[in-house]
Design a protein around this motif. Structure first.
Motif, short mmCIF file in Angstrom:
data_model
loop_
_atom_site.label_atom_id
_atom_site.label_comp_id
_atom_site.label_asym_id
_atom_site.label_seq_id
_atom_site.Cartn_x
_atom_site.Cartn_y
_atom_site.Cartn_z
N ASN A 96 -30.13 -57.52 -43.86
CA ASN A 96 -28.83 -57.94 -43.18
C ASN A 96 -28.08 -56.65 -43.95
O ASN A 96 -27.61 -55.44 -43.69
CB ASN A 96 -28.98 -58.85 -42.93
N ALA A 97 -27.91 -56.67 -45.24
CA ALA A 97 -27.23 -55.81 -46.25
C ALA A 97 -27.47 -54.62 -46.65
O ALA A 97 -26.65 -53.67 -46.37
CB ALA A 97 -27.40 -57.21 -47.90
N LEU A 98 -28.86 -54.29 -46.79
CA LEU A 98 -29.73 -53.29 -47.01
C LEU A 98 -29.04 -52.16 -45.54
O LEU A 98 -28.99 -51.06 -45.45
CB LEU A 98 -30.97 -53.19 -47.62
N ALA A 99 -29.53 -52.53 -44.62
CA ALA A 99 -28.96 -52.15 -43.41
C ALA A 99 -27.46 -51.60 -42.69
O ALA A 99 -27.53 -51.17 -42.07
CB ALA A 99 -29.63 -52.95 -42.13
N ALA A 100 -27.01 -52.22 -43.55
CA ALA A 100 -25.12 -52.31 -43.60
C ALA A 100 -24.95 -51.28 -44.36
O ALA A 100 -24.09 -51.10 -44.55
CB ALA A 100 -24.45 -53.55 -43.59
N GLY A 101 -25.50 -50.95 -45.40
CA GLY A 101 -25.23 -49.28 -45.97
C GLY A 101 -25.16 -50.10 -47.86
O GLY A 101 -24.71 -49.36 -48.43
N ALA A 102 -26.15 -51.61 -48.14
CA ALA A 102 -25.54 -51.55 -49.68
C ALA A 102 -27.12 -50.73 -50.25
O ALA A 102 -27.87 -50.00 -49.40
CB ALA A 102 -26.18 -53.06 -49.42
N ASP A 103 -26.88 -50.57 -51.40
CA ASP A 103 -28.54 -49.30 -51.64
C ASP A 103 -29.00 -50.25 -52.69
O ASP A 103 -30.01 -49.57 -52.83
CB ASP A 103 -27.15 -48.43 -52.64
N ASP A 104 -28.97 -51.46 -52.88
CA ASP A 104 -29.53 -52.12 -53.96
C ASP A 104 -29.62 -53.28 -53.69
O ASP A 104 -27.75 -54.21 -53.25
CB ASP A 104 -29.51 -52.06 -55.37
N TYR A 105 -30.15 -55.15 -53.90
CA TYR A 105 -29.75 -56.03 -54.14
C TYR A 105 -30.62 -56.66 -55.55
O TYR A 105 -31.98 -57.57 -55.05
CB TYR A 105 -30.54 -56.82 -52.39
N MET A 106 -29.65 -57.73 -56.05
CA MET A 106 -30.65 -58.16 -56.74
C MET A 106 -30.02 -60.31 -55.92
O MET A 106 -28.79 -60.53 -56.55
CB MET A 106 -29.87 -57.97 -58.16
N VAL A 107 -30.97 -60.51 -56.89
CA VAL A 107 -30.89 -61.81 -56.76
C VAL A 107 -29.96 -62.71 -57.71
O VAL A 107 -30.99 -62.65 -58.50
CB VAL A 107 -31.81 -63.24 -55.93
N LYS A 108 -28.84 -63.58 -58.39
CA LYS A 108 -28.82 -64.57 -59.09
C LYS A 108 -29.85 -65.36 -59.62
O LYS A 108 -30.63 -65.91 -58.43
CB LYS A 108 -27.72 -65.35 -59.15
N PRO A 109 -30.37 -65.72 -60.38
CA PRO A 109 -29.35 -65.60 -61.99
C PRO A 109 -29.15 -64.32 -62.52
O PRO A 109 -30.00 -63.84 -62.57
CB PRO A 109 -29.19 -66.47 -63.14
N VAL A 110 -28.52 -63.75 -62.99
CA VAL A 110 -28.43 -62.48 -63.41
C VAL A 110 -29.05 -62.05 -64.99
O VAL A 110 -29.63 -63.07 -65.59
CB VAL A 110 -27.16 -61.93 -64.61
N ARG A 111 -30.09 -60.72 -64.98
CA ARG A 111 -31.15 -61.19 -65.48
C ARG A 111 -30.42 -59.44 -65.94
O ARG A 111 -30.66 -57.91 -65.40
CB ARG A 111 -32.66 -60.75 -65.15
#
Length: 245
Positions: A96-111
Motif C-alpha cells: 500500500n505504501a509503494l502504491a501510494a507513491g513511496a519510493d522505498d520501504y525499510m523495516v526497522k530495526p535500522v541497519r
C-alpha cells in the motif's frame, strides 16, 4: 560544479534513539539531516523549505506517515523521493505504501549500512544530473551546454559570467524545487558568505534579467522568504529535457 553536493534530508521519527541513529547515518554519508518528532511540524517546514529526500516513520503521535505521504504527493514535486522507515512489516502495508507513491520501504530495526546505501540509490535515481554535471540541459526555450559553458534562449546566445552560469545551471537543474541560500553558496561559491551580503541576491537578479525569467518565457524565478529561490514553470509544459551527450 563537478563535485557531488550534500543533500538535505528530512527524517520523521518520534523515537529519540532511532532519530539519533538515522541522523548519524545521514550525516556520516555526507548529507544534512533535519529531524521532526511530529508530522505537523514536518508539513509546516515542507511549505517553505526544500528537502531532497524524505524518510517517514508510519506510526506517529499525530498524523501517520501514510497521511504525510498523501500530502507530499499532492502538494510537492513528485520527483522528491520518499522512503518509509518503520516497524510495520506486513506485506499489505508495504504494498500500500509503494502504491501510494513511496519510493522505498525499510523495516526497522535500522541497519546503518543498508540505510545509507538505499538513500544513496534514491538520490542517484532522483538527481542524475549530480552524477553528470557536464551533461547538456534543455528546459523550455533554454539550452545549456555545460561542457562549453554556453547558454541560448530560442537559439540566441546569452552572455553570463562564470558565477552567473553556475547559478543558472543550479536553478535550472532544480526546477520546481526550493534551492536554499546555503546550497547556492556551497555549489556556486564553495565558501561561506555573510548573511548580510547581497552577493547571492545580486547574482540572482542578473540571471533573472539576462535570461528573461518571466511568464513570457514560460519560467519564473521567485524568492522564497528566508530560504532561497525557486525556478518554476508558468505554463507547465513537458518536463525537463536533457539532450543526449
Amino acid at each position: 560544479m563537478g563535485k557531488k553536493m550534500a543533500s538535505r534530508i528530512a527524517s520523521l521519527e518520534d523515537a529519540p534513539a532511532d532519530a539519533a541513529l538515522i541522523r548519524q547515518v545521514i550525516t556520516g554519508a555526507g548529507h544534512d539531516c533535519v529531524t521532526f518528532a511530529e508530522s505537523r511540524r514536518l508539513l509546516l517546514a515542507l511549505r517553505d523549505a526544500g528537502f531532497d529526500l524524505l524518510l517517514l516513520d508510519w506510526q506517529m503521535p499525530d498524523l501517520s506517515g501514510r497521511e504525510v505521504l498523501a500530502w507530499v504527493r499532492t502538494h510537492l514535486d513528485r520527483r522528491i523521493p520518499v522512503m518509509f522507515l518503520t516497524c510495520r512489516e506486513a506485506e499489505l502495508d508495504i504494498v500500500n505504501a509503494l502504491a501510494a507513491g513511496a519510493d522505498d520501504y525499510m523495516v526497522k530495526p535500522v541497519r546503518p549500512a543498508e540505510l545509507a546505501a538505499r538513500i544513496d540509490c534514491l538520490l542517484r535515481r532522483a538527481y542524475p544530473a549530480q552524477l553528470a554535471p557536464l551533461a547538456p540541459l534543455r528546459l523550455g526555450e533554454y539550452a545549456f551546454d555545460c561542457a562549453l559553458r554556453k547558454v541560448t534562449c530560442n537559439g540566441d546566445p546569452v552572455s553570463l559570467t562564470p558565477k552567473e552560469f553556475d547559478l543558472a545551471v543550479l536553478l535550472f537543474r532544480n526546477e520546481g524545487r526550493i534551492v536554499t541560500r546555503d546550497h547556492i553558496t556551497a555549489a556556486v561559491w564553495g565558501r561561506e558568505i555573510s548573511p548580510l551580503s547581497r552577493t547571492i541576491d545580486t547574482h540572482v537578479s542578473r540571471v533573472r534579467s539576462k535570461l528573461g525569467l518571466q511568464a513570457g518565457h514560460g519560467l519564473r524565478l521567485t524568492p522564497v522568504y528566508t530560504h532561497g529561490y525557486r525556478l518554476e514553470r508558468t505554463d507547465r509544459p513537458e518536463r525537463t529535457e536533457r539532450a543526449a551527450a
